[in-house]
Scaffold this active site. Sequence first.
Site, PDB file in Angstrom:
ATOM      1  NE  ARG A  91      -3.383  -2.453   2.457  1.00 31.40           N
ATOM      2  CZ  ARG A  91      -4.348  -2.786   1.611  1.00 31.40           C
ATOM      3  NH1 ARG A  91      -4.823  -1.898   0.763  1.00 31.40           N
ATOM      4  NH2 ARG A  91      -4.855  -4.003   1.613  1.00 31.40           N
ATOM      5  CG  HIS A 109       9.637  -0.533  -6.641  1.00 35.45           C
ATOM      6  ND1 HIS A 109       8.280  -0.687  -6.475  1.00 35.45           N
ATOM      7  CD2 HIS A 109       9.855  -0.427  -7.979  1.00 35.45           C
ATOM      8  CE1 HIS A 109       7.697  -0.685  -7.662  1.00 35.45           C
ATOM      9  NE2 HIS A 109       8.630  -0.528  -8.591  1.00 35.45           N
ATOM     10  CD  GLU A 142       3.796  14.435   2.167  1.00 38.55           C
ATOM     11  OE1 GLU A 142       2.862  14.975   1.522  1.00 38.55           O
ATOM     12  OE2 GLU A 142       4.381  14.977   3.125  1.00 38.55           O
ATOM     13  CD  GLU A 174      12.898  -7.483  -4.260  1.00 39.02           C
ATOM     14  OE1 GLU A 174      12.279  -7.376  -3.198  1.00 39.02           O
ATOM     15  OE2 GLU A 174      12.327  -7.752  -5.339  1.00 39.02           O
TER      16      GLU A 174
HETATM   17  C1  GAR Z   1       9.232  -8.012  -3.300  1.00 34.12           C
HETATM   18  O1  GAR Z   1       9.619  -8.317  -4.612  1.00 34.12           O
HETATM   19  C2  GAR Z   1       9.143  -6.507  -3.117  1.00 34.12           C
HETATM   20  O2  GAR Z   1      10.128  -5.799  -3.807  1.00 34.12           O
HETATM   21  C3  GAR Z   1       7.785  -6.233  -3.701  1.00 34.12           C
HETATM   22  O3  GAR Z   1       6.987  -7.279  -3.253  1.00 34.12           O
HETATM   23  C4  GAR Z   1       7.787  -8.436  -3.061  1.00 34.12           C
HETATM   24  C5  GAR Z   1       7.572  -8.924  -1.651  1.00 34.12           C
HETATM   25  O4  GAR Z   1       8.228 -10.135  -1.441  1.00 34.12           O
HETATM   26  N1  GAR Z   1       7.282  -4.952  -3.298  1.00 34.12           N
HETATM   27  C6  GAR Z   1       6.498  -4.210  -4.047  1.00 34.12           C
HETATM   28  O5  GAR Z   1       6.123  -4.548  -5.152  1.00 34.12           O
HETATM   29  C7  GAR Z   1       6.070  -2.905  -3.415  1.00 34.12           C
HETATM   30  N2  GAR Z   1       5.390  -2.105  -4.386  1.00 34.12           N
HETATM   31  P1  GAR Z   1       8.454 -10.649   0.031  1.00 34.12           P
HETATM   32  O6  GAR Z   1       7.102 -10.546   0.729  1.00 34.12           O
HETATM   33  O7  GAR Z   1       8.894 -12.074  -0.123  1.00 34.12           O
HETATM   34  O8  GAR Z   1       9.503  -9.784   0.675  1.00 34.12           O
END
Ligand code: GAR
Length: 208
Positions: A91, A109, A142, A174
Amino acid sequence: MKRVAVLASGRGSNFQAVIDAIGEGYIPAECAGLISDNPGAYAIERARKAGIPFFIVDYSLYASKEDYESALLPAMQSLHADLFVLAGYMRILGARIVREFPGRIINIHPALLPSFAGLHAQRQALEYGVKVSGCTVHFVDEGMDSGPIIVQSCVPVLPGDDEESLSERILSREHLCLPWAVRAFCEGRIRVEGRRVSITGEPPPPPG
Ligand code: GAR
């Protein structure tokens, strides 16, 4: 010792990477707690297993985003965290919350921002036809995925990739970049001037 809190909506593998890095002493901090907007998030199970306090602020129980955030804010405050990490938190944090913790919220991200902000970043990258993608850790402002960038790491987009294979490749970056950024924050090595972020000490993880 800094206190690091995590917000996660789902699987929580990035949360786990932070927990592990704290456990190994790589991040000099304690995990103050997890907050999830989703009672079914596997991240909650990870917190339970690691003995980390968790709070569920179930988005579906609130009539509006404003009502939800009126519950989220005191939950965040109660953790007395130096840093909040959005690790798969799906969110956009409202301005009221962002203003409450200036320079103390970071997000991971799964794309090289400013390309492919928002949801399904890996799908957006594939559909656009880029040849490299990656991940970005940035401060939260923001806007949507628009704050100053702390670290990025890239991966190739290979012929035959689908959303799953590209997501997996990005995820492995990541899991390196997020602990690296949290460690730099906790060690007080991050300086922000406007959009530019400089970090002293340890070099960032190399590109994948
Ligand atoms: C990850 O790839 C993160 O970068 C992405 O969701 C995934 C969560 O994986 N986040 C977004 O897309 C935020 N807009 P995880 O729950 O295994 O950490």
